[in-house]
Motif scaffolding. Structure first.
Motif, short mmCIF file in Angstrom:
data_model
loop_
_atom_site.label_atom_id
_atom_site.label_comp_id
_atom_site.label_asym_id
_atom_site.label_seq_id
_atom_site.Cartn_x
_atom_site.Cartn_y
_atom_site.Cartn_z
N ALA A 29 0.83 -1.19 0.00
CA ALA A 29 0.00 0.00 0.00
C ALA A 29 0.86 1.25 0.00
O ALA A 29 1.89 1.31 0.67
N GLN A 30 0.42 2.24 -0.75
CA GLN A 30 1.22 3.45 -0.89
C GLN A 30 0.33 4.63 -1.20
O GLN A 30 -0.69 4.50 -1.89
N LEU A 31 0.72 5.80 -0.69
CA LEU A 31 0.04 7.06 -1.00
C LEU A 31 1.07 8.00 -1.60
O LEU A 31 2.15 8.17 -1.04
N VAL A 32 0.72 8.63 -2.70
CA VAL A 32 1.63 9.56 -3.36
C VAL A 32 0.91 10.86 -3.62
O VAL A 32 -0.07 10.90 -4.37
N GLU A 33 1.41 11.95 -3.00
CA GLU A 33 0.81 13.27 -3.18
C GLU A 33 1.50 14.02 -4.31
O GLU A 33 2.67 13.77 -4.62
N SER A 34 0.78 14.96 -4.87
CA SER A 34 1.33 15.88 -5.87
C SER A 34 0.48 17.14 -5.89
O SER A 34 -0.60 17.18 -5.29
N GLY A 35 1.01 18.17 -6.57
CA GLY A 35 0.23 19.38 -6.74
C GLY A 35 0.67 20.56 -5.90
O GLY A 35 0.13 21.66 -6.04
N GLY A 36 1.62 20.35 -5.01
CA GLY A 36 2.11 21.46 -4.21
C GLY A 36 2.91 22.44 -5.04
O GLY A 36 3.22 22.19 -6.21
N GLY A 37 3.24 23.56 -4.44
CA GLY A 37 4.04 24.56 -5.14
C GLY A 37 3.98 25.90 -4.47
O GLY A 37 3.55 26.02 -3.33
N LEU A 38 4.43 26.92 -5.20
CA LEU A 38 4.47 28.30 -4.71
C LEU A 38 3.33 29.07 -5.36
O LEU A 38 3.16 29.04 -6.58
N VAL A 39 2.55 29.77 -4.55
CA VAL A 39 1.43 30.55 -5.06
C VAL A 39 1.31 31.83 -4.25
O VAL A 39 1.71 31.87 -3.08
N GLN A 40 0.79 32.86 -4.87
CA GLN A 40 0.58 34.12 -4.16
C GLN A 40 -0.69 34.04 -3.30
O GLN A 40 -1.61 33.27 -3.60
N ALA A 41 -0.71 34.85 -2.26
CA ALA A 41 -1.90 34.91 -1.41
C ALA A 41 -3.12 35.23 -2.26
O ALA A 41 -3.07 36.06 -3.16
N GLY A 42 -4.21 34.53 -1.96
CA GLY A 42 -5.44 34.69 -2.74
C GLY A 42 -5.56 33.70 -3.88
O GLY A 42 -6.63 33.57 -4.48
N GLY A 43 -4.48 33.00 -4.18
CA GLY A 43 -4.48 32.05 -5.28
C GLY A 43 -5.02 30.70 -4.86
O GLY A 43 -5.51 30.50 -3.75
N SER A 44 -4.91 29.75 -5.80
CA SER A 44 -5.47 28.41 -5.59
C SER A 44 -4.46 27.34 -5.99
O SER A 44 -3.60 27.56 -6.85
N ASP B 205 -3.22 5.00 9.43
CA ASP B 205 -2.09 4.09 9.45
C ASP B 205 -1.24 4.11 8.19
O ASP B 205 -0.20 3.44 8.13
N TYR B 206 -1.66 4.86 7.19
CA TYR B 206 -0.84 5.03 5.98
C TYR B 206 -0.69 6.52 5.70
O TYR B 206 -1.68 7.26 5.77
N TRP B 207 0.52 6.93 5.35
CA TRP B 207 0.83 8.33 5.09
C TRP B 207 1.63 8.47 3.81
O TRP B 207 2.47 7.62 3.50
N GLY B 208 1.39 9.56 3.11
CA GLY B 208 2.21 9.89 1.96
C GLY B 208 3.49 10.58 2.39
O GLY B 208 3.72 10.82 3.58
N GLN B 209 4.29 10.94 1.40
CA GLN B 209 5.59 11.54 1.69
C GLN B 209 5.50 13.05 1.92
O GLN B 209 6.45 13.66 2.40
N GLY B 210 4.37 13.63 1.56
CA GLY B 210 4.17 15.05 1.76
C GLY B 210 4.49 15.87 0.52
O GLY B 210 5.33 15.50 -0.30
N THR B 211 3.80 17.00 0.39
CA THR B 211 4.05 17.93 -0.70
C THR B 211 4.05 19.34 -0.13
O THR B 211 3.18 19.69 0.67
N GLN B 212 5.03 20.14 -0.52
CA GLN B 212 5.20 21.48 0.04
C GLN B 212 4.25 22.47 -0.63
O GLN B 212 4.18 22.54 -1.86
N VAL B 213 3.56 23.23 0.19
CA VAL B 213 2.73 24.35 -0.28
C VAL B 213 3.28 25.62 0.35
O VAL B 213 3.40 25.70 1.57
N THR B 214 3.64 26.58 -0.48
CA THR B 214 4.16 27.85 -0.01
C THR B 214 3.31 28.98 -0.57
O THR B 214 3.13 29.07 -1.78
N VAL B 215 2.77 29.80 0.33
CA VAL B 215 1.92 30.92 -0.07
C VAL B 215 2.65 32.21 0.27
O VAL B 215 2.95 32.47 1.45
N SER B 216 2.94 32.99 -0.73
CA SER B 216 3.66 34.25 -0.51
C SER B 216 2.68 35.40 -0.33
O SER B 216 1.60 35.41 -0.92
N SER B 217 3.10 36.36 0.47
CA SER B 217 2.22 37.51 0.75
C SER B 217 2.42 38.63 -0.25
O SER B 217 3.34 38.62 -1.04
#
Length: 124
Positions: free
Chosen positions: A2-17, A112-124
């Motif tokens: 069993a495995q979980l794989v995240e994606s979609g993180g990144g750098l976005v400005q405040a108010g973004g999606s 009991d199962y966790w992914g590796q994580g994905t970084q989300v950074t929101v700039s002001s």
């Protein structure tokens, strides 16, 4: 295995999606799923959770009305749509599955199962 794989993180400005995805392999997808986040020096924080059939969802007060959790069982994928992002949403986001209990909810110990994580950074 069993495995979980995240994606979609990144750098976005405040108010973004951003939309995070979590693909699950193995039988764990017939589980309630959750998203948590963590910043350095702090404990992992609940963000959102969903039952295996999508019938029940729960959100942390800090993200209610801005984030939406959903799942596509045909694709074994859970999503976290994040709108109106704020700098305080900056964190590593983790996907989790609770295969041992029907509803993991807000309790990280129930997952009991966790992914590796994905970084989300929101700039002001």
């Amino acid at each position: 295995q069993a495995q979980l794989v995240e994606s979609g993180g990144g750098l976005v400005q405040a108010g973004g999606s951003l939309r995070l995805s979590c693909v699950a392999s193995g039988r764990i997808f017939r589980s309630s799923m959750g998203w948590f986040r963590q910043t350095p020096g702090k404990e992992r924080e609940f963000v959102a959770a969903i039952t295996w059939n999508g019938g029940i969802t729960d959100y942390a007060d800090s993200v209610k009305g801005r984030f939406t959790i959903s799942r596509d069982n045909a694709k074994s994928t859970v999503y976290l749509q994040m709108n109106s992002l704020k700098p305080e949403d900056t964190a590593v986001y983790y996907c989790a599955a609770s295969s041992r209990v029907l509803w993991g909810g807000r309790n990280s110990a129930a997952y009991d199962y966790w992914g590796q994580g994905t970084q989300v950074t929101v700039s002001s």
